[in-house]
Design a protein around this motif. Structure first.
Motif, PDB file in Angstrom:
ATOM      1  N   LEU A  90       0.896  -1.237   0.081  1.00 31.13           N
ATOM      2  CA  LEU A  90       0.003  -0.024   0.124  1.00 31.13           C
ATOM      3  C   LEU A  90       0.857   1.257   0.016  1.00 31.13           C
ATOM      4  N   TRP A 110      -3.680  -5.742  -2.829  1.00 28.44           N
ATOM      5  CA  TRP A 110      -4.956  -4.841  -2.613  1.00 28.44           C
ATOM      6  C   TRP A 110      -5.953  -4.465  -3.718  1.00 28.44           C
ATOM      7  N   VAL A 114      -9.098   1.937  -0.967  1.00 27.14           N
ATOM      8  CA  VAL A 114      -9.159   2.408   0.308  1.00 27.14           C
ATOM      9  C   VAL A 114     -10.277   3.309   0.548  1.00 27.14           C
ATOM     10  N   TYR A 122      -8.964   3.185   5.928  1.00 27.27           N
ATOM     11  CA  TYR A 122      -9.428   1.840   5.916  1.00 27.27           C
ATOM     12  C   TYR A 122      -9.250   1.028   4.741  1.00 27.27           C
ATOM     13  N   ALA A 123      -8.428   0.078   4.865  1.00 29.92           N
ATOM     14  CA  ALA A 123      -7.840  -0.783   3.636  1.00 29.92           C
ATOM     15  C   ALA A 123      -8.190  -2.093   3.639  1.00 29.92           C
ATOM     16  N   THR A 154     -14.424  -1.722  -1.385  1.00 27.36           N
ATOM     17  CA  THR A 154     -14.242  -0.722  -0.603  1.00 27.36           C
ATOM     18  C   THR A 154     -15.118  -0.575   0.539  1.00 27.36           C
TER      19      THR A 154
END
Lengths: 349, 260
Positions: A90, A110, A114, A122-123, A154
């Protein structure tokens, strides 16, 4: 080298090249993610994140990652661009220069954007975890919240709780403060997109071909509507009406009580979230068709681009930004009439 | 055509996965067994072809021809083809199963990657590939965990922080064993084809080990199981030469005159 070595080695080399070709099928792949501010548009476009000036249409910078990057970048109030890659990292970048501020290495990719809420990031990660970071990249919770399966969509928050769905067909609410579980509800299909939260109710489409509303207080399902096919991205909410599309190529409008207001058949599957303009909606399909719909569901006019459009459309001023897959251009800007105003294809470096 | 095959394999894997325990590793193993059963007649032909070829290599007639035409490669080739015809040997019979197995391996690899759908675009492709009757939304996400492995990723077993590629090692070892115990000893070790086979037998385990070291471990599971089944099939026919695994004994040196 003697023939006895050359032939077997050539055979093995050919085999190796063939399997190497097959291996490209293993490379994680997705479609570009787009985010725009007043000056630039940021595109997670595979090997790099690109920043393109909205006035000059020129590349401002690019940030190459070790693998690929597809999650839509997110901007913070203090001027950071947060984006996660398929290299499990990230990144926090400077939106003006592309310089790296900080990074965080997770265990898996990922996939989704986010959520930036005030001073918290918040990821969601494919390692089944939801992470919470401060704006310096430090983890805020004692440990990330571990869900049942990968997190591709998300999350949303009301400040008290964070809500998100998983590929394992569960919807979770966790405390925004410490990441502890508040409730969880089993659904009939995977959640791939971002829910919409409105006045204590969560609205989300499912991969099994349904649309559901849940009480954010306790996770109870308030209503659910069967659809013709899967729903990928989250809905757009305008004036108490939910707009979204499905894999069968339908665009839908539902009111907040679960009543279908209209359904419009389009050509091709709808993957991304519709863009909302002053005049109506813009919906893209995987056949490269772009539909300009009124809020009543009538097709006002249509356009088309080369390549499939899976990404959510992003309004930027009077333009609609489209990022087609395999169309030759990473970004297209369409004007109000659907005509191509400008395009961006990264130069090879 | 290729897409059709990959889709077929993907659906077979997912059917096994859905109805037999929801374990993708088990699905790959059962798929390997199934493919071996389907290819069984071809494998029999390969074994018979190898035996016929060995008999041909050992025949006095062929050895005489080799001596007679050692300086005329074209004539030697013509005589070789004539002998093949007379003895009813198809020189490609022993290669055919191997040639068929390679595309199966490639297609299976792509099917494993496709079925596991580890990214959005792969999930969309899978959605189009899966037969509607299978009900994809009911079975995703596919559980890619098998024992200590993630079948979509190259495998490492971490012991004291060190990642050991167990499957790559097992692939190399089983490939070596299979090649050694199922390849009949050549009549003339200095024959070019024999030397080529020997070179292949030497490189192939390393190559297969490297492939499974770098690619998704689902492929390694397939190769290891296929190797073990191959050895078992030869063993059931009494054709396994376990002595080939022992260190080679040097033949007694015969006094020879010097050659120019």
């Amino acid at each position: 080298m003697k023939t006895k070595f050359i032939l077997p080695l050539a055979a093995l080399l050919a085999l190796s090249l063939f399997l190497g070709g097959c291996a490209t099928g293993m490379t994680p792949s997705s479609w570009p993610g787009i985010t725009a501010d007043a000056e630039r548009v940021y595109i997670s476009g595979g090997p790099a994140v690109y920043a393109v000036n909205l006035e000059t249409h020129a590349e401002v910078w690019r940030f190459a990652v070790k693998s690929t990057v597809f999650a839509p970048p997110a901007l913070t109030e203090d001027g950071q661009l947060i984006v996660g890659g398929y290299d499990n990292v990230l990144y926090s970048l400077d939106p003006a220069t592309g310089a790296e501020n900080w990074s965080f290495q997770a265990r898996d990719r990922w996939m989704g954007a986010v959520l930036v809420a005030g001073d918290t990031i918040y990821a969601p990660n494919a390692d089944y975890r939801l992470y919470a970071f401060d704006l310096n990249g430090n983890e805020k919770w004692e440990k990330p919240f571990q869900a049942d399966q990968s997190l591709w969509g998300t999350p949303v928050t009301d400040g008290k709780n964070v809500y998100f769905g998983t590929l394992g067909r569960w919807m979770f609410a966790v405390s925004a403060q410490d990441g502890t579980e508040v409730w969880k509800t089993e659904l009939n299909g995977a959640v791939l997109g971002k829910p919409v939260l409105n006045e204590g109710v969560l609205y989300v489409g499912l991969f099994d071909g349904a649309f559901v509303a849940l009480d954010a207080q306790d996770g109870n399902i308030l209503w659910q509507e069967p659809l013709d096919s899967w729903v990928w991205a989250g809905p757009a909410l305008v004036d108490d009406v939910l707009y979204f599309g499905d894999g069968a190529g339908n665009a839908y409008a539902y009111n907040l009580d679960g009543k279908q207001l209209w359904k419009q058949k389009l050509n091709g599957a709808v993957v991304g979230t519709p863009a909302v303009t002053a005049d109506g909606l813009v919906v893209a399909t995987d056949t490269g068709n772009i539909y300009y719909l009124s809020f009543e569901g009538e097709v006002v006019h249509t356009s088309s681009v080369t390549g499939a459009v899976y990404s959510s459309l992003v309004p930027a001023g009077t333009f609609i930004l489209v990022s087609p897959t395999e169309g030759g251009n990473l970004l297209l800007a369409l004007d109000e009439n659907g005509a191509q105003a400008w395009n961006f294809a990264p130069a090879k470096k | 055509m290729w897409e059709w095959i990959v889709n077929l394999f993907t659906n077979i894997l997912l059917i096994i996965y859905k109805y037999l325990g929801g374990n993708f590793g088990v699905a790959i193993i059962l798929f390997t067994v199934l493919s071996r059963v389907v290819l069984y007649p071809l494998m029999q032909n390969q074994i018979k072809g190898s035996q016929a070829m060995q008999a041909f290599q050992n025949s006095k007639e062929w050895q005489d021809i080799q001596k007679k035409y050692k300086d005329d490669k074209e004539k030697l080739a013509q005589e070789q083809m004539r002998l093949y015809r007379e003895m009813g040997i198809n020189p490609f019979a022993s290669c055919l199963p191997t040639i068929i197995q390679l595309p199966i391996m490639f297609a299976l690899y792509q099917s494993v990657v496709r079925a596991l759908a580890a990214s959005p675009l792969q999930l969309l492709i899978l959605q189009d590939a899966v037969y509607p009757v299978l009900g994809l939304p009911d079975i995703i996400p596919i559980n890619s965990k098998f024992l200590w492995m993630n079948l979509a990723q190259p495998e490492r077993l971490y012991i004291f922080g060190v990642g050991i590629p167990v499957l790559a090692i097992l692939t190399a070892v089983t490939t070596y064993i299979q090649t050694k115990v199922t390849t009949p000893p050549p009549a003339n070790p200095k024959d070019q084809s024999a030397m080529m086979s020997k070179t292949m037998a030497l490189y192939m385990p390393f190559f297969m080990g490297w492939i499974t070291y770098t690619l998704a471990s689902g492929l390694a599971v397939y190769i290891i199981v296929a190797n073990l089944l191959g050895i078992a099939q030869y063993a059931m026919m009494g054709k396994v030469n376990w002595k080939a695994l022992l260190p080679a004994q040097k033949p007694e040196q015969k006094p020879q005159g010097s050659k120019k």
